[in-house]
Design a protein around this motif. Structure first.
Motif, PDB file in Angstrom:
ATOM      1  N   HIS A  28       0.818  -0.856  -0.001  1.00  0.00           N
ATOM      2  CA  HIS A  28      -0.028  -0.071   0.222  1.00  0.00           C
ATOM      3  C   HIS A  28       0.576   1.216   0.052  1.00  0.00           C
ATOM      4  O   HIS A  28       0.452   2.314  -0.708  1.00  0.00           O
ATOM      5  N   ALA A  29       2.160   1.380   0.755  1.00  0.00           N
ATOM      6  CA  ALA A  29       3.357   2.066   1.037  1.00  0.00           C
ATOM      7  C   ALA A  29       3.341   2.485  -0.881  1.00  0.00           C
ATOM      8  O   ALA A  29       3.537   4.190  -1.062  1.00  0.00           O
ATOM      9  N   ILE A  30       3.907   1.740  -1.502  1.00  0.00           N
ATOM     10  CA  ILE A  30       4.286   1.754  -2.943  1.00  0.00           C
ATOM     11  C   ILE A  30       3.192   2.222  -3.796  1.00  0.00           C
ATOM     12  O   ILE A  30       3.871   3.219  -4.677  1.00  0.00           O
ATOM     13  N   ARG A  31       2.041   2.477  -3.905  1.00  0.00           N
ATOM     14  CA  ARG A  31       1.291   3.030  -4.391  1.00  0.00           C
ATOM     15  C   ARG A  31       0.636   3.984  -4.196  1.00  0.00           C
ATOM     16  O   ARG A  31       0.214   4.900  -4.644  1.00  0.00           O
ATOM     17  N   GLU A  32       0.808   4.612  -2.644  1.00  0.00           N
ATOM     18  CA  GLU A  32       0.427   5.485  -1.974  1.00  0.00           C
ATOM     19  C   GLU A  32       1.873   6.355  -2.080  1.00  0.00           C
ATOM     20  O   GLU A  32       0.918   7.625  -2.529  1.00  0.00           O
ATOM     21  N   GLY A  33       3.027   6.130  -2.938  1.00  0.00           N
ATOM     22  CA  GLY A  33       3.834   6.838  -2.941  1.00  0.00           C
ATOM     23  C   GLY A  33       5.050   7.069  -1.592  1.00  0.00           C
ATOM     24  O   GLY A  33       5.595   8.043  -1.989  1.00  0.00           O
ATOM     25  N   THR A  34       4.267   6.505  -0.591  1.00  0.00           N
ATOM     26  CA  THR A  34       5.413   6.942   0.587  1.00  0.00           C
ATOM     27  C   THR A  34       6.425   5.917   0.016  1.00  0.00           C
ATOM     28  O   THR A  34       7.468   6.343   0.445  1.00  0.00           O
ATOM     29  N   LEU A  35       6.280   4.933  -0.109  1.00  0.00           N
ATOM     30  CA  LEU A  35       7.849   4.098  -0.474  1.00  0.00           C
ATOM     31  C   LEU A  35       7.597   3.875  -2.259  1.00  0.00           C
ATOM     32  O   LEU A  35       6.526   4.013  -3.022  1.00  0.00           O
ATOM     33  N   PRO A  36       9.196   3.752  -2.699  1.00  0.00           N
ATOM     34  CA  PRO A  36       9.293   4.051  -4.375  1.00  0.00           C
ATOM     35  C   PRO A  36       8.654   2.281  -4.456  1.00  0.00           C
ATOM     36  O   PRO A  36       8.899   1.701  -3.802  1.00  0.00           O
ATOM     37  N   PRO A  37       8.548   2.397  -5.858  1.00  0.00           N
ATOM     38  CA  PRO A  37       8.454   1.177  -6.260  1.00  0.00           C
ATOM     39  C   PRO A  37       9.213   0.736  -6.882  1.00  0.00           C
ATOM     40  O   PRO A  37      10.131   1.174  -6.912  1.00  0.00           O
ATOM     41  N   PRO A  38       9.401  -0.302  -7.250  1.00  0.00           N
ATOM     42  CA  PRO A  38      10.717  -1.185  -7.523  1.00  0.00           C
ATOM     43  C   PRO A  38      11.247  -1.443  -8.596  1.00  0.00           C
ATOM     44  O   PRO A  38      10.161  -0.605  -9.888  1.00  0.00           O
TER      45      PRO A  38
ATOM     46  N   ALA B  70      -3.545  -3.983  -4.400  1.00  0.00           N
ATOM     47  CA  ALA B  70      -3.261  -5.383  -3.234  1.00  0.00           C
ATOM     48  C   ALA B  70      -4.278  -5.807  -1.883  1.00  0.00           C
ATOM     49  O   ALA B  70      -4.028  -3.985  -1.292  1.00  0.00           O
ATOM     50  N   GLU B  71      -4.622  -6.642  -1.615  1.00  0.00           N
ATOM     51  CA  GLU B  71      -5.236  -6.792  -0.731  1.00  0.00           C
ATOM     52  C   GLU B  71      -4.206  -8.082  -0.334  1.00  0.00           C
ATOM     53  O   GLU B  71      -3.644  -8.954  -0.609  1.00  0.00           O
ATOM     54  N   ARG B  72      -5.179  -8.239   1.557  1.00  0.00           N
ATOM     55  CA  ARG B  72      -4.872  -9.512   1.645  1.00  0.00           C
ATOM     56  C   ARG B  72      -4.774 -10.596   0.833  1.00  0.00           C
ATOM     57  O   ARG B  72      -6.353 -11.353   0.175  1.00  0.00           O
ATOM     58  N   GLY B  73      -3.491 -11.435  -0.255  1.00  0.00           N
ATOM     59  CA  GLY B  73      -3.684 -12.647  -0.982  1.00  0.00           C
ATOM     60  C   GLY B  73      -3.774 -12.493  -1.775  1.00  0.00           C
ATOM     61  O   GLY B  73      -4.246 -13.181  -3.252  1.00  0.00           O
ATOM     62  N   ARG B  74      -4.746 -11.672  -2.486  1.00  0.00           N
ATOM     63  CA  ARG B  74      -4.197 -10.845  -3.733  1.00  0.00           C
ATOM     64  C   ARG B  74      -3.436  -9.749  -4.135  1.00  0.00           C
ATOM     65  O   ARG B  74      -4.224  -8.680  -3.592  1.00  0.00           O
ATOM     66  N   VAL B  75      -3.541  -9.536  -5.852  1.00  0.00           N
ATOM     67  CA  VAL B  75      -2.667  -7.989  -6.391  1.00  0.00           C
ATOM     68  C   VAL B  75      -2.909  -8.038  -7.648  1.00  0.00           C
ATOM     69  O   VAL B  75      -2.688  -9.560  -8.490  1.00  0.00           O
ATOM     70  N   VAL B  76      -3.085  -7.205  -8.081  1.00  0.00           N
ATOM     71  CA  VAL B  76      -3.232  -6.511  -9.319  1.00  0.00           C
ATOM     72  C   VAL B  76      -2.676  -5.924  -9.864  1.00  0.00           C
ATOM     73  O   VAL B  76      -2.038  -5.508  -9.539  1.00  0.00           O
TER      74      VAL B  76
ATOM     75  N   SER C 107       1.706  -9.823   0.538  1.00  0.00           N
ATOM     76  CA  SER C 107       0.613  -9.355   0.895  1.00  0.00           C
ATOM     77  C   SER C 107       0.252  -9.911   2.363  1.00  0.00           C
ATOM     78  O   SER C 107      -0.086  -9.728   3.352  1.00  0.00           O
ATOM     79  N   THR C 108       1.041 -11.021   2.354  1.00  0.00           N
ATOM     80  CA  THR C 108       0.330 -12.166   3.559  1.00  0.00           C
ATOM     81  C   THR C 108       1.636 -12.045   4.525  1.00  0.00           C
ATOM     82  O   THR C 108       1.113 -12.825   5.752  1.00  0.00           O
ATOM     83  N   LEU C 109       2.558 -11.806   4.462  1.00  0.00           N
ATOM     84  CA  LEU C 109       3.765 -11.509   5.068  1.00  0.00           C
ATOM     85  C   LEU C 109       3.424 -10.953   6.286  1.00  0.00           C
ATOM     86  O   LEU C 109       3.442  -9.319   6.758  1.00  0.00           O
ATOM     87  N   ALA C 110       3.909 -11.440   7.794  1.00  0.00           N
ATOM     88  CA  ALA C 110       4.187 -11.241   9.002  1.00  0.00           C
ATOM     89  C   ALA C 110       5.019  -9.455   9.323  1.00  0.00           C
ATOM     90  O   ALA C 110       5.822  -9.438   8.441  1.00  0.00           O
ATOM     91  N   VAL C 111       5.354  -8.687   9.635  1.00  0.00           N
ATOM     92  CA  VAL C 111       6.230  -7.416  10.843  1.00  0.00           C
ATOM     93  C   VAL C 111       7.451  -8.454  10.674  1.00  0.00           C
ATOM     94  O   VAL C 111       7.957  -9.321  10.999  1.00  0.00           O
ATOM     95  N   GLY C 112       8.403  -7.812   9.722  1.00  0.00           N
ATOM     96  CA  GLY C 112      10.008  -8.267   9.378  1.00  0.00           C
ATOM     97  C   GLY C 112      10.131  -9.705   8.736  1.00  0.00           C
ATOM     98  O   GLY C 112      11.659 -10.820   8.508  1.00  0.00           O
ATOM     99  N   GLU C 113       9.185 -10.608   8.271  1.00  0.00           N
ATOM    100  CA  GLU C 113       9.071 -11.760   7.045  1.00  0.00           C
ATOM    101  C   GLU C 113       9.791 -10.826   6.376  1.00  0.00           C
ATOM    102  O   GLU C 113       9.446 -10.058   5.653  1.00  0.00           O
ATOM    103  N   ALA C 114      10.371 -12.436   5.396  1.00  0.00           N
ATOM    104  CA  ALA C 114      10.936 -12.196   3.717  1.00  0.00           C
ATOM    105  C   ALA C 114      10.314 -12.859   2.829  1.00  0.00           C
ATOM    106  O   ALA C 114       9.821 -14.100   3.545  1.00  0.00           O
ATOM    107  N   TYR C 115      10.599 -13.024   2.021  1.00  0.00           N
ATOM    108  CA  TYR C 115      10.541 -14.179   0.495  1.00  0.00           C
ATOM    109  C   TYR C 115      10.966 -14.195  -0.379  1.00  0.00           C
ATOM    110  O   TYR C 115      12.092 -13.067  -0.657  1.00  0.00           O
ATOM    111  N   THR C 116      11.446 -15.299  -1.522  1.00  0.00           N
ATOM    112  CA  THR C 116      11.924 -15.025  -2.474  1.00  0.00           C
ATOM    113  C   THR C 116      11.503 -16.355  -3.513  1.00  0.00           C
ATOM    114  O   THR C 116      10.748 -17.247  -2.985  1.00  0.00           O
ATOM    115  N   SER C 117      11.190 -16.244  -4.691  1.00  0.00           N
ATOM    116  CA  SER C 117      10.740 -16.853  -5.374  1.00  0.00           C
ATOM    117  C   SER C 117      11.292 -18.206  -5.338  1.00  0.00           C
ATOM    118  O   SER C 117      12.851 -18.280  -5.304  1.00  0.00           O
ATOM    119  N   LEU C 118      10.960 -18.956  -5.481  1.00  0.00           N
ATOM    120  CA  LEU C 118      11.718 -20.769  -5.929  1.00  0.00           C
ATOM    121  C   LEU C 118      11.407 -21.174  -7.062  1.00  0.00           C
ATOM    122  O   LEU C 118      12.298 -21.787  -7.622  1.00  0.00           O
TER     123      LEU C 118
END
Length: 173
Positions: A37-47, A60-66, A101-112
């Motif tokens: 949401h911060a990326i969409r709102e401009g608070t954080l830069p998009p990749p 984005a909503e939890r579990g779904r992104v367009v 969109s489902t990550l908790a605070v501090g969690e990270a991920y990568t594609s396998l």
């Protein structure tokens, strides 16, 4: 590459925000959905890849992104269609961001992995491409997501599944 013909050319210039700017203090305390949401709102830069491809929207909503992007000639392969790598990047973005969109605070991920099925040709005549990513399953360490790419007429042009590895928050010393 040697050019022997005076081919007609086009030009494209784009800018991107340097990663690591914005309200980084709140980023550290935000869950994945708040980060998107911060990326969409401009608070954080998009990749930067979003500017490179010409992505025009991310919702984005939890579990779904367009993610939306108009098909353009600069996406073309030598045969006159949108390059499979561009299509795969959209699918990967939507599927992975559904997990993000489902990550908790501090969690990270990568594609396998990413498994893509190309179903129809994509050209500039395809118009606005809409890619919807949805979470299929989320565990503690892995998640499974899918993405569907449709053209402006709503025709399904590509589909993908992706699994991601989830990393727990770093332990405090």
């Amino acid at each position: 590459m040697t050019q022997t013909q005076p081919f007609r050319t086009e030009s494209r210039t784009h800018e991107w925000a340097v990663p690591g700017q914005g309200d980084l203090a709140s980023l550290a305390g935000s869950d994945g959905l708040a980060q998107l949401h911060a990326i969409r709102e401009g608070t954080l830069p998009p990749p930067p890849i979003m500017a490179t491809l010409g992505v025009t929207d991310l919702r984005a909503e939890r579990g779904r992104v367009v993610v939306e992007m108009p098909a353009a000639e600069f996406h073309y392969n030598p045969l006159g269609g949108v390059h499979g790598g561009v299509i795969s990047t959209l699918l990967d973005t939507a599927a992975a961001c559904a997990v993000h969109s489902t990550l908790a605070v501090g969690e990270a991920y990568t594609s396998l992995d990413l498994t893509v099925k190309f179903l129809r040709p994509v050209t500039v005549d395809s118009g606005l491409l809409t890619c919807e990513g949805t979470l299929l399953q989320r565990g503690r360490r892995t998640a499974l997501a899918q993405a569907q790419l449709t053209d402006e007429r709503g025709k399904l042009v590509a589909h993908a599944t992706s699994s991601c590895m989830i990393f727990p928050p770093a332990s405090a010393p």
